[in-house]
Motif scaffolding. Structure first.
Motif, PDB file in Angstrom:
ATOM      1  N   ARG A  15       0.824  -1.219   0.000  1.00 39.97           N
ATOM      2  CA  ARG A  15       0.000   0.000   0.000  1.00 39.97           C
ATOM      3  C   ARG A  15       0.856   1.267   0.000  1.00 39.97           C
ATOM      4  NH1 ARG A  15      -4.628  -1.215   4.358  1.00 39.97           N
ATOM      5  NH2 ARG A  15      -3.096  -2.704   5.124  1.00 39.97           N
ATOM      6  N   PHE A  16       2.148   1.092   0.259  1.00 34.10           N
ATOM      7  CA  PHE A  16       3.030   2.263   0.255  1.00 34.10           C
ATOM      8  C   PHE A  16       4.001   2.265  -0.917  1.00 34.10           C
ATOM      9  CE2 PHE A  16       1.350   2.442   4.469  1.00 34.10           C
ATOM     10  CZ  PHE A  16       1.240   3.797   4.704  1.00 34.10           C
ATOM     11  N   LYS A  25       8.642  -1.298   4.995  1.00 31.12           N
ATOM     12  CA  LYS A  25       7.542  -0.435   5.463  1.00 31.12           C
ATOM     13  C   LYS A  25       7.700  -0.083   6.941  1.00 31.12           C
ATOM     14  CE  LYS A  25       4.372  -4.215   6.403  1.00 31.12           C
ATOM     15  NZ  LYS A  25       3.069  -4.656   6.680  1.00 31.12           N
ATOM     16  N   SER A 257      -2.147   1.621   6.429  1.00 29.49           N
ATOM     17  CA  SER A 257      -2.890   2.358   5.396  1.00 29.49           C
ATOM     18  C   SER A 257      -2.381   3.794   5.345  1.00 29.49           C
ATOM     19  CB  SER A 257      -4.394   2.362   5.711  1.00 29.49           C
ATOM     20  OG  SER A 257      -4.658   3.258   6.765  1.00 29.49           O
ATOM     21  N   VAL A 258      -2.441   4.393   4.179  1.00 29.79           N
ATOM     22  CA  VAL A 258      -1.935   5.761   4.019  1.00 29.79           C
ATOM     23  C   VAL A 258      -2.717   6.709   4.937  1.00 29.79           C
ATOM     24  CG1 VAL A 258      -1.632   7.671   2.395  1.00 29.79           C
ATOM     25  CG2 VAL A 258      -1.138   5.320   1.667  1.00 29.79           C
ATOM     26  N   GLU A 259      -4.032   6.490   4.998  1.00 27.14           N
ATOM     27  CA  GLU A 259      -4.878   7.370   5.817  1.00 27.14           C
ATOM     28  C   GLU A 259      -4.481   7.298   7.303  1.00 27.14           C
ATOM     29  OE1 GLU A 259      -8.879   6.084   6.128  1.00 27.14           O
ATOM     30  OE2 GLU A 259      -9.678   8.124   6.059  1.00 27.14           O
TER      31      GLU A 259
END
Ligand code: G1P
Length: 274
Positions: A15-16, A25, A257-259
């Protein structure tokens, strides 16, 4: 009493991407400290000083991070920047760091099993560094769990309520309350669809596991997504012995998650201004 904490850290962090193409990560920073540093701080504060990492290919930066960088130390020694390394330096001196690899991505259960040689037939903590937890009003989440372990001497998992439409992102448990915030687990499903979920109590990345989990994991077949799921092994353990789920005090950021990562960054930035 609990000395070892295992950090499963072999995941790709897709996701990154593209950042995680060449950077683990777990090394993504919240302000100036990488995520893994927060996890190690939490374990140490909870009394554990034997840190075991289950890594994979492309994760060497983790080993370097928990080692001394002589060149850098030499360069900044005696300058105004020296204090910037003092925190990690003190962490390195207070803990032992051991690394092993998960060669194939076969799931969280397999990653924990790969950590077996890093434990010594004693109960141990597990921290998923993606789940960044804070508690402003007292003990950190792992330290809260250690207290419960000291009383019940069984596997303790951390849970929190999540909206029904998010249950398919988590291991979901159900059971009977034995104390306020403490549940004896009867059922547990990895990433169920909302219609089949036994509750909305989601497992968060903090566990204290008794060592019989290894024998169970060795006999656990691939489950959800073809992976060896820790959740499935925990259900077997709950059937053989007692597994307690603890509704922890504090806040958890989903830094996978980015959020959630941005939310954690904002939280720590605001805190740093106070
Ligand atoms: C893992 C576990 C899951 C748990 C989650 C917490 O899933 O398998 O049971 O709820 O961590 O973050 P992952 O997020 O690695 O897919």
């Amino acid at each position: 009493m609990l000395q070892t904490c295992i950090f499963p850290a072999a995941g790709y962090g897709t996701r990154f991407l593209p950042a995680t193409k060449a950077l683990p990560k777990e090394m993504l920073p919240i302000l100036t400290k990488p995520l893994i540093h927060y996890g190690v701080d939490e374990a140490l504060e909870a009394g554990m000083d034997n840190m075991g990492f289950v890594t994979g290919r492309g994760k060497r930066a983790l080993e370097d991070y928990f080692d001394i960088s002589y060149e850098l130390e030499h360069q900044i020694s005696g300058t105004k920047k020296e204090h910037l390394l003092s925190e990690i330096r003190s962490l390195i001196h207070r803990c032992t760091f051991t690394f092993t690899r998960q060669n194939e991505m076969r799931g969280l259960g397999d990653a924990v099993l790969k950590g077996k040689p890093l434990t010594s037939d004693e109960s141990f903590g597990v921290i998923l560094a993606d789940d960044l937890c804070v508690n402003e009003e007292g003990l950190n989440v792992m330290a809260q769990m250690v207290k419960i372990y000291e009383k019940y001497r069984c596997t303790i998992i951390s849970v929190m309520e999540v909206p029904k439409n998010q249950v398919s992102n988590y291991g979901i448990i159900n059971g009977n309350f034995v104390e306020e915030d403490l549940i004896m687990v009867h059922s547990m499903v990895e990433k169920p669809n909302p219609k089949e979920a036994p509750s909305n109590l989601a497992i968060i990345g903090r566990y204290i596991l008794t060592p019989d989990i290894f024998g169970i994991l060795e006999n656990t077949k691939a489950g959800k997504n073809g992976e060896i799921q820790l959740t499935d092994a925990l259900l077997t353990q709950a059937t053989n012995n007692m597994v307690l789920a603890y509704k922890f005090k504090g806040k958890r950021f989903d830094c996978g998650s980015v959020e959630g990562f941005v939310e954690a960054t904002n939280y720590f930035y605001k805190k740093s201004l106070c």
